[in-house]
Design an enzyme around this catalytic site. Sequence first.
Site, mmCIF file in Angstrom:
data_model
loop_
_atom_site.group_PDB
_atom_site.id
_atom_site.type_symbol
_atom_site.label_atom_id
_atom_site.label_comp_id
_atom_site.label_asym_id
_atom_site.label_seq_id
_atom_site.Cartn_x
_atom_site.Cartn_y
_atom_site.Cartn_z
ATOM 1 N N SER A 612 0.949 -1.043 0.227
ATOM 2 C CA SER A 612 0.126 -0.042 -0.081
ATOM 3 C C SER A 612 0.902 1.146 -0.026
ATOM 4 C CB SER A 612 -1.050 0.076 1.113
ATOM 5 O OG SER A 612 -1.869 0.987 0.984
ATOM 6 N N ASP A 687 -9.093 -4.527 -6.357
ATOM 7 C CA ASP A 687 -8.855 -3.744 -5.131
ATOM 8 C C ASP A 687 -9.625 -2.373 -5.458
ATOM 9 O OD1 ASP A 687 -7.661 -1.912 -3.385
ATOM 10 O OD2 ASP A 687 -5.560 -2.384 -3.751
ATOM 11 N N HIS A 719 -7.486 -5.035 -1.832
ATOM 12 C CA HIS A 719 -6.490 -4.536 -1.317
ATOM 13 C C HIS A 719 -5.723 -5.336 -0.333
ATOM 14 C CE1 HIS A 719 -3.822 -1.022 -0.933
ATOM 15 N NE2 HIS A 719 -3.867 -0.903 0.493
#
Length: 742
Positions: A612, A687, A719
Amino acid sequence: MNFRFLGLAWLLTTASPALLPGAAPAAFAQQKQPITLEDIWQKGTFAAKSVPGFNWMRDGRYYSSLSKDGDLLQNDVTTGQPVQTLVAAQDLKLPGQAQPLPVDGYSFNADETNILFSTATEPIYRRSSKATFFVYDRATKKLTPLSQAPGKQLYATFSPDGKRVAFVRDNNLFVTDLATMQETAVTTDGAQNRIINGGTDWVYEEEFEFAQGFQWSPDSRQLAFYTFDETEVPEYNMQEWGPLYPKDYRYKYPKAGEKNSIVRISTYDVAARKTVPMDVGPEKDQYIPRILWTQTPNVLSIRRMNRLQNKLEILHANAQTGQSQVVLTDTDPAYVEVNDDLRYLAGGKEFLYTSEKDGYRHLYLHSMDGKLVRQLTKGSWEITSIDGFDEKKGLVYFTSAEASPLERHLYRVSLKGKGKIRLSEAGRGTDVVNLSPDTRYFLNYHSEAGLPQVVSLRSGQDGKLVKVLEDNAALRQKLTQVDLGKLEFISFRTAAGVQLNGWMIKPANFDANKKYPVLMHVYGGPGSQTVKDDAGGGTAFTNYLWHQLLAQNGYIVVSVDGRGTGARGSRFKKSTYANLGGLETVDQGEGAKYLATLPYVDKSRIGIWGWSFGGYMTALALTKNADLFKMGISVAPVTNWRYYDTVYTERFLKTPQENSAGYDDNSPVQHADKLRGKLLLVHGTGDDNVHFQNSVAFVEALVKANKDFQTLYYPNRNHGIYGGNTRLHLYRQMTDFVLKNL
């Protein structure tokens, strides 16, 4: 590659002579076992046990829980043992059904005579879900569907007097009268991807961290609720792979600089069936990140922020007329953060609020007109949460990083700002608490780096131990049989004179005369921390085990918290404002340079990985610091902040229209031609948070720059990139990539 075999082979080739072939059989009996990928992500060999946060009952001596057989139990908090069955699973049968409902959640009304049970719960996004709800009357043992209308419900909530339940269905808000089971529509204009009543849109749920968009008033007479008009918010389209023709999934996602939902707040008088809009100001280019009923009848607290989020106002609105006035304004040159620390005190005269206005987040007491009564805490340390309040004694319970930015402990202070005491035991580590509403007891989850947590019940009066509920003794014993390297904290000063904190895991058989490759782990997002004295939970602990697995194979693993991270004051955290990725990349580079000076580090073999924001940092490290890193693994990265959402991105970068350089100067896409090391780029195509579009754009730039790299995508994974064997597969690829390229 069979990593189980590789780990053993490495141990044999680097072990002392006593462990090599030909040694006595007794020596082999003492050999510690390696960790395997299957241990971590398939078998759960090192899964820590925990105690679910108590569902405290009215009487703080008890909590409720569901048994494995589906019975709802009342338990004694001091023993953890059931004292009575509140609802037997066999009582949760509908007419004509042989089996009881497969219950997956429940909540009580205030006097605990009625219970809402949920079943067939479906997750939607990070904090939202829908389910089918049933009302159970404990006196009559009657089980009744909350609604007879088709479609599942969201956020079903009892009124404080227990006479009604409010819920959301198909973007509209409803109220059911439990005496008659008559359902009343509070709103009727809800529509997919247009109007949301009683819930939040995607970006509020993700970035302001709540999904239920309505609240009952303390007297049960009114509902305050959100309405989101997301008509003009651009849609994002994801394809769901599997059928012959992939399906489109479209939802409203406001990317930086684009239009947000128009948000309105209204109150609904249940008896009069009258809706009153609240005056929240201009509506466009502002946020309403929280609403909260005060302890004063008909007064609703509304928090309003400008779009840049550097100004927060607390409004008090008259729920009958809609008229509002600003009672408190909090501003910051960078941004003001939103949390749940605002508390209105009984009697309707004062409220508690936390602010960073003196450079650290501290606790303040204000009168209802917003005037400061006093600052309750002070010092070069941060409050991280308010955990409870004893109204009778005027005591506030809070967690802070006073002992160290790496630690968290529970404290208490009076509303006079006097008598602050630490309730957590003396010593290092991190305490996470679950305090009973009456503050009589609290659950304490204590952990230290590299050690499984200990869960205990403690007295809210003095923090003294009542009972250890889970000590993970079996896991601790099991870990002594594994070849683990010691985790130690490090600190160093950068070329700019900034002191940075980090941790380091060395191989168990570390030899200071050898040269080791290093893999750095980074997150680095605003206010975050990877460097803490705790065991971590979930992914954090499994990553710790994976890092230990790498240490078994001859790697040193390091993490450094650079500028922009948390618990060191506003100035340190907000130094990255309007230039996200700039100083953070410098500091990860400074970490690599520091490691290169250590005599046991091979400076030609330093790698980095992250997920991320950490994936973003990895991509920047490999491009802007290409001479320092030999390889990197970038998982689910943002590669261009223009692709990310309004609330998060503009909080730290302003809008692209106001700060284009802040968006472009530190976009990995703009620096793709600088890549020199080996790159593995990973993303899930499903995602909904950091869109697959980010990796597509980076790949396009890398191809244009004629750079070699590897990609790995996971169809329909979000995600978190999980489900089935996904994590095992992912970490096997990551492990192989490290072994081959570092």
